[in-house]
Motif scaffolding. Structure first.
Motif, PDB file in Angstrom:
ATOM      1  N   GLN A 295      26.847 131.430  82.230  1.00  0.00           N
ATOM      2  CA  GLN A 295      27.633 130.418  82.941  1.00  0.00           C
ATOM      3  C   GLN A 295      27.294 130.380  84.434  1.00  0.00           C
ATOM      4  OE1 GLN A 295      29.867 128.217  81.648  1.00  0.00           O
ATOM      5  NE2 GLN A 295      29.419 128.959  79.594  1.00  0.00           N
ATOM      6  N   LEU A 296      26.629 131.433  84.918  1.00  0.00           N
ATOM      7  CA  LEU A 296      26.221 131.485  86.313  1.00  0.00           C
ATOM      8  C   LEU A 296      24.848 130.867  86.532  1.00  0.00           C
ATOM      9  CD1 LEU A 296      27.363 135.110  87.227  1.00  0.00           C
ATOM     10  CD2 LEU A 296      28.652 132.975  87.399  1.00  0.00           C
TER      11      LEU A 296
ATOM     12  N   ARG B 218      42.068 136.360  93.083  1.00  0.00           N
ATOM     13  CA  ARG B 218      41.842 136.117  91.654  1.00  0.00           C
ATOM     14  C   ARG B 218      40.990 134.850  91.557  1.00  0.00           C
ATOM     15  NH1 ARG B 218      45.414 139.343  88.706  1.00  0.00           N
ATOM     16  NH2 ARG B 218      44.855 138.384  86.734  1.00  0.00           N
ATOM     17  N   ALA B 219      39.811 135.010  90.997  1.00  0.00           N
ATOM     18  CA  ALA B 219      38.902 133.875  90.837  1.00  0.00           C
ATOM     19  C   ALA B 219      38.616 133.664  89.360  1.00  0.00           C
ATOM     20  CB  ALA B 219      37.601 134.131  91.593  1.00  0.00           C
ATOM     21  N   ALA B 220      38.824 132.443  88.893  1.00  0.00           N
ATOM     22  CA  ALA B 220      38.504 132.079  87.509  1.00  0.00           C
ATOM     23  C   ALA B 220      37.113 131.469  87.490  1.00  0.00           C
ATOM     24  CB  ALA B 220      39.534 131.098  86.966  1.00  0.00           C
ATOM     25  N   LEU B 221      36.279 131.937  86.565  1.00  0.00           N
ATOM     26  CA  LEU B 221      34.902 131.474  86.452  1.00  0.00           C
ATOM     27  C   LEU B 221      34.731 130.673  85.169  1.00  0.00           C
ATOM     28  CD1 LEU B 221      33.166 134.852  87.400  1.00  0.00           C
ATOM     29  CD2 LEU B 221      33.854 132.996  88.919  1.00  0.00           C
ATOM     30  N   PRO B 222      33.727 129.798  85.113  1.00  0.00           N
ATOM     31  CA  PRO B 222      33.455 129.081  83.865  1.00  0.00           C
ATOM     32  C   PRO B 222      33.203 130.065  82.720  1.00  0.00           C
ATOM     33  CG  PRO B 222      32.209 128.106  85.669  1.00  0.00           C
ATOM     34  CD  PRO B 222      32.829 129.380  86.191  1.00  0.00           C
ATOM     35  N   GLY B 223      33.648 129.713  81.520  1.00  0.00           N
ATOM     36  CA  GLY B 223      33.461 130.575  80.365  1.00  0.00           C
ATOM     37  C   GLY B 223      34.533 131.632  80.207  1.00  0.00           C
ATOM     38  N   GLY B 224      35.581 131.596  81.036  1.00  0.00           N
ATOM     39  CA  GLY B 224      36.687 132.538  80.891  1.00  0.00           C
ATOM     40  C   GLY B 224      36.566 133.809  81.703  1.00  0.00           C
ATOM     41  N   GLY B 225      35.545 133.950  82.522  1.00  0.00           N
ATOM     42  CA  GLY B 225      35.401 135.141  83.357  1.00  0.00           C
ATOM     43  C   GLY B 225      36.409 135.143  84.489  1.00  0.00           C
TER      44      GLY B 225
ATOM     45  N   GLN C  96      22.616 123.466  90.758  1.00  0.00           N
ATOM     46  CA  GLN C  96      23.089 123.234  92.122  1.00  0.00           C
ATOM     47  C   GLN C  96      24.597 123.029  92.161  1.00  0.00           C
ATOM     48  OE1 GLN C  96      21.085 123.806  94.647  1.00  0.00           O
ATOM     49  NE2 GLN C  96      19.521 124.206  93.119  1.00  0.00           N
ATOM     50  N   ARG C  97      25.311 123.751  91.300  1.00  0.00           N
ATOM     51  CA  ARG C  97      26.771 123.688  91.242  1.00  0.00           C
ATOM     52  C   ARG C  97      27.364 125.039  91.621  1.00  0.00           C
ATOM     53  NH1 ARG C  97      29.196 119.230  88.517  1.00  0.00           N
ATOM     54  NH2 ARG C  97      27.683 117.572  88.785  1.00  0.00           N
ATOM     55  N   LEU C  98      28.641 125.051  91.876  1.00  0.00           N
ATOM     56  CA  LEU C  98      29.366 126.270  92.214  1.00  0.00           C
ATOM     57  C   LEU C  98      30.039 126.807  90.957  1.00  0.00           C
ATOM     58  CD1 LEU C  98      30.362 128.171  94.480  1.00  0.00           C
ATOM     59  CD2 LEU C  98      32.303 126.626  94.752  1.00  0.00           C
ATOM     60  N   PRO C  99      29.669 128.015  90.491  1.00  0.00           N
ATOM     61  CA  PRO C  99      30.242 128.561  89.255  1.00  0.00           C
ATOM     62  C   PRO C  99      31.620 129.194  89.499  1.00  0.00           C
ATOM     63  CG  PRO C  99      28.573 130.049  90.053  1.00  0.00           C
ATOM     64  CD  PRO C  99      28.585 128.867  90.987  1.00  0.00           C
ATOM     65  N   LEU C 100      32.539 128.383  89.921  1.00  0.00           N
ATOM     66  CA  LEU C 100      33.902 128.808  90.215  1.00  0.00           C
ATOM     67  C   LEU C 100      34.845 127.695  89.780  1.00  0.00           C
ATOM     68  CD1 LEU C 100      35.849 130.799  91.764  1.00  0.00           C
ATOM     69  CD2 LEU C 100      35.519 129.273  93.717  1.00  0.00           C
TER      70      LEU C 100
END
Length: 195
Positions: A165-166, A132-139, A108-112
């Motif tokens: 990570q999603l 430009r969006a940075a995602l958890p895990g370096g995406g 229930q978190r936002l993967p951003l």
């Protein structure tokens, strides 16, 4: 002049203090959130101009979407927006969003982690360019988006996209892909082209 407004928004307490200063052709309005959100906004208005809103700055902190919309993922967002009007009254400027508590959707978190873009508002559309969006895990996602009435469209290039990570049920990846999504009142389209 100063004022204070208190009440509820989406069944949550909200309190704002307001300050107005200056002549009507360069009126400065300041808003300070005192309850519900942490943050402030500053508006510059020209009451005699065809498009009165000349500039808007917004800085909000500790914004949790789940606190305002029950089915939204939880996050701790800082949102910064600095808009200026052009001669036609269209607002544009940088948007920055920082998420201090990113996580997976199944948590229930936002993967951003972070988002930066240039926002442009016209009479009937909202555009995000240079997104430009940075995602958890370096995406990372790079592209653009737009909204109008009952339609939204997103076109991004993903790099180092780690599906684990999603969502926790997915395998770890490092995908590169072109992603396009379109939503209207009648239908939704989602397309991924791996590269």
């Amino acid at each position: 002049a100063t004022a204070r407004i208190a009440g509820q928004l989406a069944e949550r307490p909200l309190a704002l203090s307001l300050r107005a200063d200056g002549p009507l052709n360069a009126l400065q309005l300041g808003l300070q959130a005192e309850q519900g959100w942490t943050g402030q906004a500053a508006l510059t208005l020209d009451a005699f101009a065809p498009h009165p809103l000349q500039a808007a700055r917004l800085a909000l902190d500790h914004v949790d979407p789940a606190a305002w919309q029950g089915d939204a993922p939880s996050a701790q967002l800082r949102i910064d927006l600095d808009l200026r009007a052009d001669a036609e009254g269209h607002l544009s400027g940088p948007l920055a969003l920082l998420n201090r508590q990113p996580g997976r959707l199944d948590q229930q978190r936002l993967p951003l982690t972070q988002l930066k873009a240039r926002l442009r508002q016209t009479a009937h559309q909202l555009h995000l360019t240079d997104l430009r969006a940075a995602l958890p895990g370096g995406g990372e996602l790079i592209g653009d988006a737009q909204w109008q009435a009952d339609q939204a469209e997103l076109n991004v290039r993903a790099t180092r996209l780690d599906l684990a990570q999603l969502h926790g049920s997915l395998r770890s990846t490092a995908l590169a892909a072109l992603i396009s999504a379109k939503r209207t009142a009648a239908e939704q389209h989602f397309q991924i082209a791996l590269s």
